[in-house]
Design a protein around this motif. Structure first.
Motif, PDB file in Angstrom:
ATOM      1  N   ALA A 119     -66.911 -36.464  51.793  1.00 40.62           N
ATOM      2  CA  ALA A 119     -66.673 -37.464  52.847  1.00 40.62           C
ATOM      3  C   ALA A 119     -67.690 -37.309  53.982  1.00 40.62           C
ATOM      4  N   GLY A 120     -68.669 -36.408  53.783  1.00 39.64           N
ATOM      5  CA  GLY A 120     -69.733 -36.295  54.788  1.00 39.64           C
ATOM      6  C   GLY A 120     -69.681 -35.056  55.652  1.00 39.64           C
ATOM      7  N   LEU A 121     -68.761 -34.115  55.364  1.00 41.41           N
ATOM      8  CA  LEU A 121     -68.699 -32.869  56.161  1.00 41.41           C
ATOM      9  C   LEU A 121     -70.051 -32.146  56.064  1.00 41.41           C
ATOM     10  N   PRO A 122     -70.729 -31.883  57.172  1.00 41.01           N
ATOM     11  CA  PRO A 122     -72.072 -31.262  57.111  1.00 41.01           C
ATOM     12  C   PRO A 122     -71.990 -29.752  56.921  1.00 41.01           C
ATOM     13  N   LEU A 123     -71.517 -29.304  55.754  1.00 42.40           N
ATOM     14  CA  LEU A 123     -71.351 -27.861  55.491  1.00 42.40           C
ATOM     15  C   LEU A 123     -72.693 -27.144  55.633  1.00 42.40           C
ATOM     16  N   GLY A 124     -73.786 -27.828  55.296  1.00 39.08           N
ATOM     17  CA  GLY A 124     -75.109 -27.202  55.374  1.00 39.08           C
ATOM     18  C   GLY A 124     -75.519 -26.870  56.790  1.00 39.08           C
ATOM     19  N   ALA A 125     -74.776 -27.404  57.770  1.00 43.53           N
ATOM     20  CA  ALA A 125     -75.115 -27.117  59.176  1.00 43.53           C
ATOM     21  C   ALA A 125     -74.448 -25.830  59.652  1.00 43.53           C
ATOM     22  N   LEU A 126     -73.534 -25.280  58.834  1.00 43.74           N
ATOM     23  CA  LEU A 126     -72.793 -24.079  59.247  1.00 43.74           C
ATOM     24  C   LEU A 126     -73.707 -22.890  59.554  1.00 43.74           C
ATOM     25  N   PRO A 127     -74.762 -22.637  58.761  1.00 43.74           N
ATOM     26  CA  PRO A 127     -75.610 -21.469  59.066  1.00 43.74           C
ATOM     27  C   PRO A 127     -76.126 -21.441  60.498  1.00 43.74           C
ATOM     28  N   GLU A 214     -81.049 -28.207  50.894  1.00 46.77           N
ATOM     29  CA  GLU A 214     -81.540 -29.264  51.802  1.00 46.77           C
ATOM     30  C   GLU A 214     -82.962 -28.957  52.278  1.00 46.77           C
ATOM     31  N   LEU A 215     -83.253 -27.656  52.427  1.00 48.37           N
ATOM     32  CA  LEU A 215     -84.582 -27.267  52.935  1.00 48.37           C
ATOM     33  C   LEU A 215     -85.648 -27.309  51.846  1.00 48.37           C
ATOM     34  N   ARG A 216     -85.298 -26.834  50.638  1.00 48.32           N
ATOM     35  CA  ARG A 216     -86.323 -26.628  49.610  1.00 48.32           C
ATOM     36  C   ARG A 216     -86.087 -27.466  48.349  1.00 48.32           C
ATOM     37  N   ALA A 265     -64.274 -10.526  61.087  1.00 45.61           N
ATOM     38  CA  ALA A 265     -65.688 -10.721  61.465  1.00 45.61           C
ATOM     39  C   ALA A 265     -66.650 -10.001  60.526  1.00 45.61           C
ATOM     40  N   TRP A 266     -66.413  -8.687  60.327  1.00 46.71           N
ATOM     41  CA  TRP A 266     -67.355  -7.877  59.553  1.00 46.71           C
ATOM     42  C   TRP A 266     -67.505  -8.413  58.122  1.00 46.71           C
ATOM     43  N   VAL A 267     -66.406  -8.723  57.476  1.00 43.74           N
ATOM     44  CA  VAL A 267     -66.487  -9.195  56.085  1.00 43.74           C
ATOM     45  C   VAL A 267     -67.265 -10.510  55.989  1.00 43.74           C
ATOM     46  N   PRO A 268     -66.860 -11.589  56.683  1.00 44.84           N
ATOM     47  CA  PRO A 268     -67.604 -12.848  56.461  1.00 44.84           C
ATOM     48  C   PRO A 268     -69.041 -12.819  56.965  1.00 44.84           C
ATOM     49  N   PHE A 269     -69.327 -12.142  58.064  1.00 41.30           N
ATOM     50  CA  PHE A 269     -70.673 -12.245  58.634  1.00 41.30           C
ATOM     51  C   PHE A 269     -71.635 -11.160  58.138  1.00 41.30           C
ATOM     52  N   ILE A 270     -71.104 -10.014  57.727  1.00 36.76           N
ATOM     53  CA  ILE A 270     -71.987  -8.951  57.214  1.00 36.76           C
ATOM     54  C   ILE A 270     -72.070  -9.005  55.696  1.00 36.76           C
ATOM     55  N   TYR A 271     -70.943  -9.315  55.048  1.00 33.69           N
ATOM     56  CA  TYR A 271     -70.957  -9.350  53.584  1.00 33.69           C
ATOM     57  C   TYR A 271     -71.772 -10.533  53.053  1.00 33.69           C
ATOM     58  N   SER A 272     -72.084 -11.498  53.912  1.00 28.60           N
ATOM     59  CA  SER A 272     -72.910 -12.659  53.492  1.00 28.60           C
ATOM     60  C   SER A 272     -74.379 -12.451  53.873  1.00 28.60           C
ATOM     61  N   LEU A 273     -74.750 -11.217  54.221  1.00 25.02           N
ATOM     62  CA  LEU A 273     -76.126 -10.954  54.680  1.00 25.02           C
ATOM     63  C   LEU A 273     -77.178 -11.305  53.633  1.00 25.02           C
ATOM     64  N   GLN A 274     -76.895 -11.042  52.367  1.00 20.76           N
ATOM     65  CA  GLN A 274     -77.917 -11.324  51.336  1.00 20.76           C
ATOM     66  C   GLN A 274     -78.224 -12.821  51.303  1.00 20.76           C
ATOM     67  N   ALA A 275     -77.174 -13.636  51.355  1.00 18.84           N
ATOM     68  CA  ALA A 275     -77.401 -15.091  51.327  1.00 18.84           C
ATOM     69  C   ALA A 275     -78.095 -15.539  52.606  1.00 18.84           C
ATOM     70  N   GLN A 276     -77.735 -14.939  53.748  1.00 20.48           N
ATOM     71  CA  GLN A 276     -78.419 -15.278  55.012  1.00 20.48           C
ATOM     72  C   GLN A 276     -79.905 -14.925  54.903  1.00 20.48           C
ATOM     73  N   PHE A 277     -80.174 -13.734  54.361  1.00 16.36           N
ATOM     74  CA  PHE A 277     -81.574 -13.295  54.229  1.00 16.36           C
ATOM     75  C   PHE A 277     -82.356 -14.266  53.334  1.00 16.36           C
ATOM     76  N   LEU A 278     -81.748 -14.664  52.219  1.00 17.34           N
ATOM     77  CA  LEU A 278     -82.453 -15.529  51.252  1.00 17.34           C
ATOM     78  C   LEU A 278     -82.761 -16.905  51.825  1.00 17.34           C
ATOM     79  N   LEU A 279     -81.898 -17.379  52.720  1.00 15.10           N
ATOM     80  CA  LEU A 279     -82.166 -18.702  53.306  1.00 15.10           C
ATOM     81  C   LEU A 279     -83.464 -18.674  54.115  1.00 15.10           C
ATOM     82  N   TYR A 280     -83.667 -17.573  54.842  1.00 17.62           N
ATOM     83  CA  TYR A 280     -84.843 -17.499  55.723  1.00 17.62           C
ATOM     84  C   TYR A 280     -86.011 -16.763  55.070  1.00 17.62           C
ATOM     85  N   HIS A 281     -85.764 -16.102  53.933  1.00 15.98           N
ATOM     86  CA  HIS A 281     -86.837 -15.355  53.249  1.00 15.98           C
ATOM     87  C   HIS A 281     -86.701 -15.598  51.743  1.00 15.98           C
TER      88      HIS A 281
END
Ligand SMILES: NC(=O)C1=CN([C@@H]2O[C@H](COP(=O)(O)OP(=O)(O)OC[C@H]3O[C@@H](n4cnc5c(N)ncnc54)[C@H](OP(=O)(O)O)[C@@H]3O)[C@@H](O)[C@H]2O)C=CC1
Ligand SMILES: CC(C)CCC[C@@H](C)[C@H]1CC=C2C3=C(CC[C@@]21C)[C@@]1(C)CC[C@H](O)C[C@@H]1CC3
Length: 418
Positions: A119-127, A214-216, A265-281
């Motif tokens: 329905a248009g939820l911009p999930l890709g904007a969450l990062p 969306e980026l690549r 906090a620690w689980v969602p934001f630290i355990y997703s570090l690999q995916a965060q890293f891959l988005l920018y690298h």
């Protein structure tokens, strides 16, 4: 020695001083990692490229999104459960009841998010919102922990946890005073352990995958692997949700800032570090290496699941055909200790499988950066510490039987190593 002196003597995490440092260092480390993951150099041990101002950290929209997320998970937790399980017997001989509907919550969340995206939820904007979301979650964790501390002041002694009642407010705030804080039948610790953080981890990963597409143009193979491996891990935890009821977090630890911040906090934001890293690298990953990494993940999961299921089956029904033939050591408590099968290989085979899986979901990030391996380093330290705590508890529970077990199974986590 009075009970309070005794409890003072057995303080963990460096006592009040250590805990005060951890209260600052944990959130600071999380924000450091969030900033480094999105920076070019991605230097784990270097300073972040910049320090965000309050205008970048504070966002009413992020706080609202956090409360919507928490509200959704509370609503899903309160839905009728396929099963209601009883926890272990408490000091007052009662047993608490827990809804077993975590996997259902994961599936329903996926359906709702899927409908939202269509329905248009911009999930890709969450990062882009991870920093203010982490700030809002940290603030909420402190406030929630304070409310739990105040609530515990009115709790009966029988409802208190053995650890978080030293009499030192900072220490007790961190460890948690009350063992099973509830509002009616809603169990705050059980809910936080498996729902908002763990399920949130999966959807932060998905948002990062969508953002990469969306980026690549399309998600990388490495991003697919990280998402898939970690979705399997969370799905497994929620499918076997009942086994959490026998973990030390539920049966032994109070619900204080350590677990509140850890879960939310620690689980969602630290355990997703690999995916965060891959988005920018973005990292190139060939098919042969991807297949090797999948094989490593499969070995880890086989050990993890095999060991956890073997013990949980044995604890539920020692006569079950799948465990009846295993060698055991009788104990004075009437319970037996497995001394063959997975639990005859090392004393925590499940930790070994978990660590191998942690390696598998770090490898898709390549070997040029240390940052993606932070989780493996942290998790190794956590499990070594956890294993030591568990050993102490098992020695108290089983005495000589545990000493015999340690003699017959000399290694703790890694065969012939540790
Ligand atoms: N991703 C993450 O951040 C984390 C993941 N985990 C994972 O969660 C899972 C659960 O770990 P954890 O909560 O530490 O608890 P465990 O599943 O390791 O259970 C420990 C308990 O199992 C029982 N036990 C130990 N040895 C034996 C034996 N030989 N025979 C029978 N029972 C035995 C004892 O309890 P009793 O005898 O009273 O039944 C002991 O207290 C693990 O797979 C771990 O990897 C854990 C922490 C963090
Ligand atoms: C950062 C702090 C110093 C420590 C916080 C630790 C918590 C993040 C973990 C303590 C035990 C956990 C368990 C799990 C997730 C992490 C926390 C909450 C699982 C739910 C992970 C999936 C497994 O299948 C079961 C685990 C139970 C323990």
């Amino acid at each position: 020695m009075t009970p309070r002196e005794a409890s003072q003597a057995s303080l963990e995490f460096g006592g009040p001083l250590g805990v005060t440092a951890i209260l600052v260092l944990l959130p600071a480390t999380m924000f450091h990692l969030l900033l480094v993951a999105r920076s070019g150099p991605a230097r784990l041990l270097g300073p972040p490229t910049y320090l965000p101002g309050l205008e970048e950290l504070w966002s009413p929209q992020a706080l609202l999104l956090l409360f919507i997320w928490l509200g959704l998970q509370v609503a899903l937790y309160l839905l009728p459960a396929r099963k209601v399980a009883e926890g272990l017997e408490l000091k007052d001989k009662s047993r608490l009841r827990y809804p077993i509907n975590g996997f259902q919550a994961l599936v329903l969340t996926a359906l709702l998010v899927g409908l939202g995206v269509s329905a248009g939820l911009p999930l890709g904007a969450l990062p882009e919102m991870l920093l203010p979301l982490a700030f809002a979650t940290t603030l909420t964790s402190f406030i929630f922990s304070l409310l739990l501390y105040v609530k515990a002041l009115a709790a009966p002694v029988s409802a208190l946890a053995p650890g978080g009642n030293s009499g030192n407010p900072i220490y007790d705030f961190f460890l948690g005073r009350e063992l099973n804080p509830r509002l009616g039948s809603f169990d705050f610790k059980y809910f936080c352990e498996l729902r908002p953080g763990l399920i949130g981890w999966v959807f932060i990963n998905l948002a990062l995958l969508i953002q990469e597409a969306e980026l690549r143009g399309s998600p990388s193979l490495a991003m697919w692997l990280v998402n898939g491996f970690q979705l399997l891990y969370v799905g497994d935890a929620l499918w076997y949700e009942e086994s959490v009821l026998t973990t030390m977090d539920i049966i032994h630890d109070g619900f204080g800032f350590m677990l509140v911040f850890g879960d939310l906090a620690w689980v969602p934001f630290i355990y997703s570090l690999q995916a965060q890293f891959l988005l920018y690298h973005p990292q190139p990953l060939g098919l042969p290496m991807a297949l090797l990494i999948c094989f490593i993940k499969a070995i880890g999961y086989y050990i993890f699941r095999g060991a956890n299921s073997q013990k949980n089956t044995f604890r539920k029904n020692p006569s079950d055909p799948s465990v009846a033939g295993l060698q055991t050591i009788p104990t004075a408590t009437g319970r037996q200790l497995l001394v063959s099968g997975w639990w005859g290989m090392v004393r925590h085979p499940n930790y070994l499988g978990d660590l191998i899986m942690a390696l598998a979901w770090s490898l898709p990030c390549g070997l040029s950066y240390l940052l993606p391996y932070f989780y493996l380093l942290y998790f190794t330290a956590l499990l070594v510490h956890r294993e030591a705590r568990d050993e102490q508890q098992c020695l108290r529970k089983y005495g000589r039987a545990w000493q015999e077990y340690c003699k017959r199974v000399p290694y703790r986590i890694i065969p012939y190593v540790y």
